[in-house]
Design a protein around this motif. Sequence first.
Motif, PDB file in Angstrom:
ATOM      1  N   TYR A  74       5.590   2.140  -3.874  1.00 49.78           N
ATOM      2  CA  TYR A  74       4.366   1.410  -3.540  1.00 49.78           C
ATOM      3  C   TYR A  74       3.682   2.064  -2.348  1.00 49.78           C
ATOM      4  O   TYR A  74       4.311   2.731  -1.519  1.00 49.78           O
ATOM      5  N   ILE A  75       2.366   1.883  -2.275  1.00 52.90           N
ATOM      6  CA  ILE A  75       1.576   2.461  -1.188  1.00 52.90           C
ATOM      7  C   ILE A  75       0.614   1.405  -0.669  1.00 52.90           C
ATOM      8  O   ILE A  75      -0.289   0.955  -1.400  1.00 52.90           O
ATOM      9  N   LEU A  76       0.806   0.950   0.567  1.00 54.09           N
ATOM     10  CA  LEU A  76      -0.141   0.066   1.234  1.00 54.09           C
ATOM     11  C   LEU A  76      -1.318   0.912   1.702  1.00 54.09           C
ATOM     12  O   LEU A  76      -1.129   1.962   2.321  1.00 54.09           O
ATOM     13  N   VAL A  77      -2.537   0.449   1.444  1.00 55.95           N
ATOM     14  CA  VAL A  77      -3.706   1.302   1.676  1.00 55.95           C
ATOM     15  C   VAL A  77      -4.828   0.536   2.360  1.00 55.95           C
ATOM     16  O   VAL A  77      -5.073  -0.635   2.062  1.00 55.95           O
ATOM     17  N   ASN A  78      -5.509   1.218   3.277  1.00 53.52           N
ATOM     18  CA  ASN A  78      -6.819   0.795   3.772  1.00 53.52           C
ATOM     19  C   ASN A  78      -7.727   2.014   3.649  1.00 53.52           C
ATOM     20  O   ASN A  78      -7.649   2.939   4.448  1.00 53.52           O
ATOM     21  N   LYS A  79      -8.554   2.018   2.624  1.00 51.87           N
ATOM     22  CA  LYS A  79      -9.387   3.193   2.345  1.00 51.87           C
ATOM     23  C   LYS A  79     -10.420   3.429   3.437  1.00 51.87           C
ATOM     24  O   LYS A  79     -10.745   4.581   3.762  1.00 51.87           O
ATOM     25  N   ASP A  80     -10.972   2.348   3.984  1.00 50.38           N
ATOM     26  CA  ASP A  80     -11.994   2.503   5.027  1.00 50.38           C
ATOM     27  C   ASP A  80     -11.431   3.139   6.287  1.00 50.38           C
ATOM     28  O   ASP A  80     -12.058   4.002   6.902  1.00 50.38           O
ATOM     29  N   LYS A  81     -10.233   2.705   6.676  1.00 48.65           N
ATOM     30  CA  LYS A  81      -9.603   3.252   7.875  1.00 48.65           C
ATOM     31  C   LYS A  81      -8.813   4.527   7.607  1.00 48.65           C
ATOM     32  O   LYS A  81      -8.271   5.134   8.530  1.00 48.65           O
ATOM     33  N   ARG A  82      -8.718   4.904   6.304  1.00 50.16           N
ATOM     34  CA  ARG A  82      -7.978   6.102   5.909  1.00 50.16           C
ATOM     35  C   ARG A  82      -6.527   6.027   6.387  1.00 50.16           C
ATOM     36  O   ARG A  82      -5.977   6.983   6.938  1.00 50.16           O
ATOM     37  N   LYS A  83      -5.928   4.882   6.167  1.00 53.83           N
ATOM     38  CA  LYS A  83      -4.567   4.651   6.640  1.00 53.83           C
ATOM     39  C   LYS A  83      -3.707   4.144   5.491  1.00 53.83           C
ATOM     40  O   LYS A  83      -4.170   3.368   4.649  1.00 53.83           O
ATOM     41  N   ALA A  84      -2.425   4.578   5.461  1.00 57.52           N
ATOM     42  CA  ALA A  84      -1.541   4.179   4.363  1.00 57.52           C
ATOM     43  C   ALA A  84      -0.092   4.122   4.830  1.00 57.52           C
ATOM     44  O   ALA A  84       0.279   4.730   5.840  1.00 57.52           O
ATOM     45  N   TYR A  85       0.689   3.379   4.082  1.00 51.98           N
ATOM     46  CA  TYR A  85       2.140   3.337   4.278  1.00 51.98           C
ATOM     47  C   TYR A  85       2.781   3.528   2.907  1.00 51.98           C
ATOM     48  O   TYR A  85       2.440   2.829   1.941  1.00 51.98           O
ATOM     49  N   ILE A  86       3.717   4.473   2.807  1.00 45.63           N
ATOM     50  CA  ILE A  86       4.380   4.788   1.545  1.00 45.63           C
ATOM     51  C   ILE A  86       5.814   4.274   1.595  1.00 45.63           C
ATOM     52  O   ILE A  86       6.553   4.569   2.541  1.00 45.63           O
ATOM     53  N   GLY A  87       6.219   3.512   0.574  1.00 45.03           N
ATOM     54  CA  GLY A  87       7.560   2.945   0.590  1.00 45.03           C
ATOM     55  C   GLY A  87       8.160   2.835  -0.799  1.00 45.03           C
ATOM     56  O   GLY A  87       7.485   3.061  -1.815  1.00 45.03           O
ATOM     57  N   GLU A  88       9.432   2.489  -0.851  1.00 41.08           N
ATOM     58  CA  GLU A  88      10.131   2.237  -2.106  1.00 41.08           C
ATOM     59  C   GLU A  88      10.947   0.966  -1.942  1.00 41.08           C
ATOM     60  O   GLU A  88      11.302   0.579  -0.835  1.00 41.08           O
ATOM     61  N   THR A  89      11.239   0.323  -3.065  1.00 42.73           N
ATOM     62  CA  THR A  89      11.955  -0.940  -2.989  1.00 42.73           C
ATOM     63  C   THR A  89      12.697  -1.222  -4.292  1.00 42.73           C
ATOM     64  O   THR A  89      12.317  -0.720  -5.355  1.00 42.73           O
ATOM     65  N   ASP A  90      13.749  -2.025  -4.198  1.00 43.60           N
ATOM     66  CA  ASP A  90      14.457  -2.502  -5.389  1.00 43.60           C
ATOM     67  C   ASP A  90      13.737  -3.682  -6.033  1.00 43.60           C
ATOM     68  O   ASP A  90      13.902  -3.940  -7.219  1.00 43.60           O
ATOM     69  N   ASP A  91      12.963  -4.412  -5.222  1.00 47.77           N
ATOM     70  CA  ASP A  91      12.297  -5.626  -5.699  1.00 47.77           C
ATOM     71  C   ASP A  91      10.994  -5.776  -4.909  1.00 47.77           C
ATOM     72  O   ASP A  91      10.999  -6.190  -3.750  1.00 47.77           O
ATOM     73  N   PHE A  92       9.874  -5.446  -5.543  1.00 46.78           N
ATOM     74  CA  PHE A  92       8.608  -5.437  -4.814  1.00 46.78           C
ATOM     75  C   PHE A  92       8.211  -6.834  -4.338  1.00 46.78           C
ATOM     76  O   PHE A  92       7.644  -6.982  -3.253  1.00 46.78           O
ATOM     77  N   THR A  93       8.491  -7.875  -5.111  1.00 51.01           N
ATOM     78  CA  THR A  93       8.073  -9.219  -4.720  1.00 51.01           C
ATOM     79  C   THR A  93       8.706  -9.660  -3.402  1.00 51.01           C
ATOM     80  O   THR A  93       8.084 -10.370  -2.612  1.00 51.01           O
ATOM     81  N   LYS A  94       9.931  -9.247  -3.162  1.00 48.62           N
ATOM     82  CA  LYS A  94      10.585  -9.583  -1.891  1.00 48.62           C
ATOM     83  C   LYS A  94      10.042  -8.716  -0.753  1.00 48.62           C
ATOM     84  O   LYS A  94       9.814  -9.192   0.357  1.00 48.62           O
ATOM     85  N   ARG A  95       9.833  -7.444  -1.049  1.00 46.65           N
ATOM     86  CA  ARG A  95       9.393  -6.513   0.001  1.00 46.65           C
ATOM     87  C   ARG A  95       7.987  -6.822   0.487  1.00 46.65           C
ATOM     88  O   ARG A  95       7.710  -6.730   1.688  1.00 46.65           O
ATOM     89  N   ILE A  96       7.103  -7.239  -0.421  1.00 45.60           N
ATOM     90  CA  ILE A  96       5.713  -7.439  -0.010  1.00 45.60           C
ATOM     91  C   ILE A  96       5.570  -8.626   0.924  1.00 45.60           C
ATOM     92  O   ILE A  96       4.649  -8.675   1.744  1.00 45.60           O
ATOM     93  N   VAL A  97       6.497  -9.600   0.856  1.00 45.97           N
ATOM     94  CA  VAL A  97       6.454 -10.744   1.777  1.00 45.97           C
ATOM     95  C   VAL A  97       6.572 -10.260   3.219  1.00 45.97           C
ATOM     96  O   VAL A  97       5.869 -10.730   4.122  1.00 45.97           O
ATOM     97  N   GLN A  98       7.447  -9.283   3.458  1.00 44.59           N
ATOM     98  CA  GLN A  98       7.613  -8.737   4.804  1.00 44.59           C
ATOM     99  C   GLN A  98       6.360  -8.008   5.259  1.00 44.59           C
ATOM    100  O   GLN A  98       5.916  -8.146   6.404  1.00 44.59           O
ATOM    101  N   HIS A  99       5.749  -7.238   4.358  1.00 41.17           N
ATOM    102  CA  HIS A  99       4.555  -6.478   4.735  1.00 41.17           C
ATOM    103  C   HIS A  99       3.349  -7.382   4.968  1.00 41.17           C
ATOM    104  O   HIS A  99       2.483  -7.063   5.781  1.00 41.17           O
ATOM    105  N   LEU A 100       3.282  -8.495   4.274  1.00 45.44           N
ATOM    106  CA  LEU A 100       2.183  -9.439   4.495  1.00 45.44           C
ATOM    107  C   LEU A 100       2.243 -10.030   5.895  1.00 45.44           C
ATOM    108  O   LEU A 100       1.214 -10.339   6.491  1.00 45.44           O
TER     109      LEU A 100
END
Length: 314
Positions: free
Chosen positions: A53-79
Amino acid sequence: MATTIYTYLHNDDLNGSRIVSMDDCMCKLYNIKREDNNFLKDFNDDLQNPALYILVNKDKRKAYIGETDDFTKRIVQHLSKKDFWDEVMVFLASDGATLSKTEVQYLEFLAYNKASEMKSYDLSENTQTPKNPHMSVIQKAKTDKFFNYVQFLAKFVGSDIFEKRPNVILRTTFEAVQPKVTPVDIDYTNEDLKGRIYLSLNGEGKYTKREIVLAIVKQFLKLSPETTLSELKATFRRDYLGRFAQYEFIQEDIESAKNWRELGEDHNHYFINDILTSGDGVNFVICVEWDRTNIIKVLGIAKALGWTFEIIKE
């Protein structure tokens, strides 16, 4: 050869979340807007799988690249812990297949290196460089092919993270900030720090392994009160946490740190009763996830500053 691309628009919104797939393609892209909680609920079963998965802000040209066993659990932390992004690209295996842990680690390695090479996005949110896992020749070839689809689908939804952007100079505050001190080797090993022990700092106090980290940061701020939050984060680095590096060493989002139950955490991960303030006026708290496997770097900072510490056994 012509390529047919299928796009599912969630809520019939051209600018909203979507799923993108192709015929005979091993990869499917879920492009999700941050505020679209309904999408996460509607496709919860699909997203409970290993993914790049890649968290993105196109306007700010910023991203975070990650991997996970379960995206639904991981995205709670990133939110709760990462505020910069406004959409996420989630790459999953299609046709009922799943990616293995090694495959998503390799995809993260490929994606990070490709994006770093292109220099189109600020990747400073990635505080650790992904490693290249050991794979068989056949498995590697399969995953290389998968990554070709990743690049194609990312470009299709308007992300140029894997494309060269000419004449762009990224101004990354994180890269410019240097640590005020770096760790040196200490006289103790993991075995010395094993079990229920206490430590003193500069001949005073009786701290647990968790508490002495807080004491070291407090002492550092006492002697260098002008230190900014960025300088503190560069000095007391997140990756020193080792296996707990999913948390922040220095967390300025104090409300999230206090509301750990609402985030589904099993215990509080920060010293929420000890709110500290950086030289540029930002309040923050310190992580508590320290044990004999990761405390050595922080003790190395204390030693580099000329401080002393001793083990007190009971």
